[in-house]
Write a protein that holds these residues in place. Structure first.
Motif, PDB file in Angstrom:
ATOM      1  N   MET A  84       0.981  -1.010   0.026  1.00  0.00           N
ATOM      2  CA  MET A  84       0.044  -0.121  -0.078  1.00  0.00           C
ATOM      3  C   MET A  84       0.847   0.950  -0.099  1.00  0.00           C
ATOM      4  N   LYS A  85       0.549   2.243  -0.903  1.00  0.00           N
ATOM      5  CA  LYS A  85       1.272   3.531  -0.829  1.00  0.00           C
ATOM      6  C   LYS A  85       0.704   4.464   0.301  1.00  0.00           C
ATOM      7  N   LYS A  86       1.700   4.925   1.038  1.00  0.00           N
ATOM      8  CA  LYS A  86       1.233   5.948   2.149  1.00  0.00           C
ATOM      9  C   LYS A  86       1.158   7.235   1.768  1.00  0.00           C
ATOM     10  N   ILE A  87       0.116   7.982   1.922  1.00  0.00           N
ATOM     11  CA  ILE A  87      -0.149   9.238   1.585  1.00  0.00           C
ATOM     12  C   ILE A  87      -0.212  10.312   2.701  1.00  0.00           C
ATOM     13  N   SER A  88       0.252  11.538   2.549  1.00  0.00           N
ATOM     14  CA  SER A  88      -0.172  12.482   3.209  1.00  0.00           C
ATOM     15  C   SER A  88      -0.461  13.782   2.490  1.00  0.00           C
ATOM     16  N   ILE A  89      -1.457  14.265   3.079  1.00  0.00           N
ATOM     17  CA  ILE A  89      -2.117  15.634   1.991  1.00  0.00           C
ATOM     18  C   ILE A  89      -2.277  16.877   2.990  1.00  0.00           C
ATOM     19  N   LEU A  90      -1.283  17.630   2.269  1.00  0.00           N
ATOM     20  CA  LEU A  90      -1.676  19.119   2.765  1.00  0.00           C
ATOM     21  C   LEU A  90      -2.740  19.822   2.137  1.00  0.00           C
ATOM     22  N   GLY A  91      -3.811  20.327   2.770  1.00  0.00           N
ATOM     23  CA  GLY A  91      -5.048  21.058   2.292  1.00  0.00           C
ATOM     24  C   GLY A  91      -6.095  20.064   1.968  1.00  0.00           C
ATOM     25  N   SER A  92      -6.304  18.932   2.870  1.00  0.00           N
ATOM     26  CA  SER A  92      -7.239  17.849   2.642  1.00  0.00           C
ATOM     27  C   SER A  92      -8.710  18.390   2.533  1.00  0.00           C
ATOM     28  N   THR A  93      -9.120  19.408   3.024  1.00  0.00           N
ATOM     29  CA  THR A  93     -10.417  19.951   3.145  1.00  0.00           C
ATOM     30  C   THR A  93     -10.817  20.879   1.637  1.00  0.00           C
ATOM     31  N   GLY A  94      -9.691  21.394   0.939  1.00  0.00           N
ATOM     32  CA  GLY A  94     -10.023  22.086  -0.179  1.00  0.00           C
ATOM     33  C   GLY A  94     -10.364  21.266  -1.505  1.00  0.00           C
ATOM     34  N   SER A  95     -10.242  22.148  -2.558  1.00  0.00           N
ATOM     35  CA  SER A  95     -11.006  21.070  -3.733  1.00  0.00           C
ATOM     36  C   SER A  95     -10.189  20.033  -4.151  1.00  0.00           C
ATOM     37  N   ILE A  96      -8.806  20.409  -4.179  1.00  0.00           N
ATOM     38  CA  ILE A  96      -7.980  19.165  -4.457  1.00  0.00           C
ATOM     39  C   ILE A  96      -7.711  18.031  -3.604  1.00  0.00           C
ATOM     40  N   GLY A  97      -7.928  18.521  -2.035  1.00  0.00           N
ATOM     41  CA  GLY A  97      -7.778  17.504  -1.298  1.00  0.00           C
ATOM     42  C   GLY A  97      -8.989  16.547  -1.290  1.00  0.00           C
ATOM     43  N   THR A  98     -10.007  17.105  -1.449  1.00  0.00           N
ATOM     44  CA  THR A  98     -11.299  16.329  -1.282  1.00  0.00           C
ATOM     45  C   THR A  98     -11.433  15.399  -2.555  1.00  0.00           C
ATOM     46  N   GLN A  99     -10.909  16.093  -3.627  1.00  0.00           N
ATOM     47  CA  GLN A  99     -11.013  14.978  -4.747  1.00  0.00           C
ATOM     48  C   GLN A  99      -9.961  13.917  -4.666  1.00  0.00           C
ATOM     49  N   THR A 100      -8.515  14.245  -4.066  1.00  0.00           N
ATOM     50  CA  THR A 100      -7.628  13.327  -3.715  1.00  0.00           C
ATOM     51  C   THR A 100      -8.190  12.330  -2.999  1.00  0.00           C
ATOM     52  N   LEU A 101      -8.973  12.497  -1.967  1.00  0.00           N
ATOM     53  CA  LEU A 101      -9.539  11.510  -1.129  1.00  0.00           C
ATOM     54  C   LEU A 101     -10.751  10.892  -1.792  1.00  0.00           C
ATOM     55  N   ASP A 102     -11.361  11.353  -2.759  1.00  0.00           N
ATOM     56  CA  ASP A 102     -12.288  10.719  -3.337  1.00  0.00           C
ATOM     57  C   ASP A 102     -11.555   9.603  -4.247  1.00  0.00           C
ATOM     58  N   VAL A 103     -10.533  10.007  -4.818  1.00  0.00           N
ATOM     59  CA  VAL A 103      -9.629   8.925  -5.711  1.00  0.00           C
ATOM     60  C   VAL A 103      -9.067   8.021  -4.912  1.00  0.00           C
ATOM     61  N   ILE A 104      -8.592   8.132  -3.891  1.00  0.00           N
ATOM     62  CA  ILE A 104      -7.993   7.221  -2.615  1.00  0.00           C
ATOM     63  C   ILE A 104      -9.405   6.212  -2.256  1.00  0.00           C
ATOM     64  N   SER A 105     -10.575   6.871  -2.021  1.00  0.00           N
ATOM     65  CA  SER A 105     -11.366   6.040  -1.310  1.00  0.00           C
ATOM     66  C   SER A 105     -12.395   5.069  -2.551  1.00  0.00           C
ATOM     67  N   HIS A 106     -11.731   5.100  -3.724  1.00  0.00           N
ATOM     68  CA  HIS A 106     -12.177   3.926  -4.762  1.00  0.00           C
ATOM     69  C   HIS A 106     -11.369   2.795  -4.989  1.00  0.00           C
TER      70      HIS A 106
END
Length: 383
Positions: free
Chosen positions: A1-23
């Motif tokens: 598994m790739k380990k990820i950190s997100i700076l700005g997770s509640t912004g537009s890019i951050g939320t969409q990054t988490l959406d990608v991860i959730s899939h």
């Protein structure tokens, strides 16, 4: 598994990054999240993705957040918190999606720590491109672009040699006011400016799209990402946002990257590079689009883009000033202190007052950024 950190997770890019991860929950684990002031959404993200560390803007928000999340999640705050999420976790890949020059210090910290970078914070390269790219090269860190335009260029260059590039062209939607004359811009409102025709983005980047500062920042970023002269970088208005950017080679062959306007595609490509996986985005069907349109860039209509090229060619500390003055001008416009057209006037005046420093180090960049912000706040609105 790739380990990820997100700076700005509640912004537009951050939320969409988490959406990608959730899939692909079996592919990724989230090690750290930073969320600024939106602790309600950040708390929801923490409960869903269970990072080990989280960060918010202030000590008070950190204390509040701690009451709403599992007790085993360590909470940090401020710039030190951003740096902790960037460099102090077991993440091997850091998505830098905070808005503005606040992303510079944590991005540098992540590179120093040997993390691979998914770069969605263009101001990092605009303010300190010579330092960031030099450090990344020394540390063997790859800067994988997440902006749709830079991701497009990056994809077009796979398997190609950099010296074979003739030009690259960044496409621009034209923003909220692409069909208005300059006279019609004199009395536009914040609400008008925030209605982007193609993309769902945060307030700052949406205003930047309307002024074309966003494209200007992308031009400077492309200079550093792809090691190109400013004479090799062009901008074209493309209202449909289907061709995200393209490369023209020395034999005049052109390779373009196309797709529906959905940021989850470049986000996922950065996460999975060099592999590709199915995305939650829709498929592009050109038969349904029918026609694509293009307009030559008018630098008199969009003076902020002209100033971006000027600041980039001057180099040194001038792009730092361009970026900082714009950030303050946009903030003032959103607060109703200045008009839309005052944004470009603020940038131009602050740039005119600055004596460029050729090779500023990081402390100098922070001082110049601070000076430019103060100068931008002191520019009086046009009567």
């Amino acid at each position: 598994m790739k380990k990820i950190s997100i700076l700005g997770s509640t912004g537009s890019i951050g939320t969409q990054t988490l959406d990608v991860i959730s899939h692909y929950p079996e592919q990724y684990t989230v090690e750290g999240l930073s969320g600024g002031h939106n602790i309600k959404l950040l708390a929801e993200q923490i409960r869903q993705f269970r990072p080990r560390k989280a960060s918010v803007a202030t000590k008070e928000l950190a204390e509040q957040l701690s009451l709403e999340i599992p007790s085993d999640v360590k909470v940090y705050y401020g710039e030190e918190g951003l740096i902790e999420i960037a460099a102090g976790t077991d993440a091997e890949f850091v998505v830098t999606a905070v808005v503005g020059s606040q992303g510079l210090a944590p991005t540098i910290a992540a590179i120093e720590a040997g993390k691979q970078i998914g770069l969605a914070n263009k101001e990092t390269l605009v303010s300190a491109g010579h330092l960031v790219t030099g450090l990344a090269n020394r540390r063997g860190v790859r800067l994988l672009p997440i902006d749709s335009e830079h991701s497009a260029i990056f994809q077009c260059l796979q398997g190609e040699r950099q010296e074979q590039i003739h030009t690259i062209t960044l496409t621009a939607s034209g923003g909220s006011f692409r069909d208005r004359t300059r006279d019609e811009l004199k009395h536009v409102t914040v609400e008008d400016a925030l209605k982007h025709p193609n993309w769902a983005m945060g307030a700052k980047i949406t205003i930047d799209s309307a002024t074309m500062v966003n494209k200007g920042l992308e031009v400077i970023e492309a200079h550093w990402l792809f090691d190109l002269s400013y004479d090799q970088i062009e901008v074209l208005i493309h209202p449909e946002s289907i061709i995200h950017s393209f490369v023209e080679f020395k034999d005049y062959s052109v390779i373009a990257q196309m797709g529906l306007p959905d940021m989850r595609v470049p986000i996922q490509y950065a996460l999975t590079y060099p592999n590709r996986m199915k995305t939650p985005a829709g498929r592009l069907r050109l038969k349904d689009i029918g026609r694509l349109h293009f307009r030559e860039m008018d630098f008199s209509r969009y003076p902020c883009l002209r100033m971006a090229f000027e600041s980039g060619r001057i180099g040194g500390s001038m792009p730092t000033v361009y970026n900082a003055a714009n950030e303050v001008a946009v903030e003032r416009f959103l607060k109703g202190e200045i008009s839309f057209l005052d944004i470009e006037r603020v940038i131009e005046q602050v740039m005119a007052e600055h004596e460029p420093v050729a090779f500023p180090d990081l402390p100098a960049i922070f001082e110049i950024d601070k000076w430019a912000r103060l100068a931008a706040r002191n520019v009086m609105p046009q009567l």
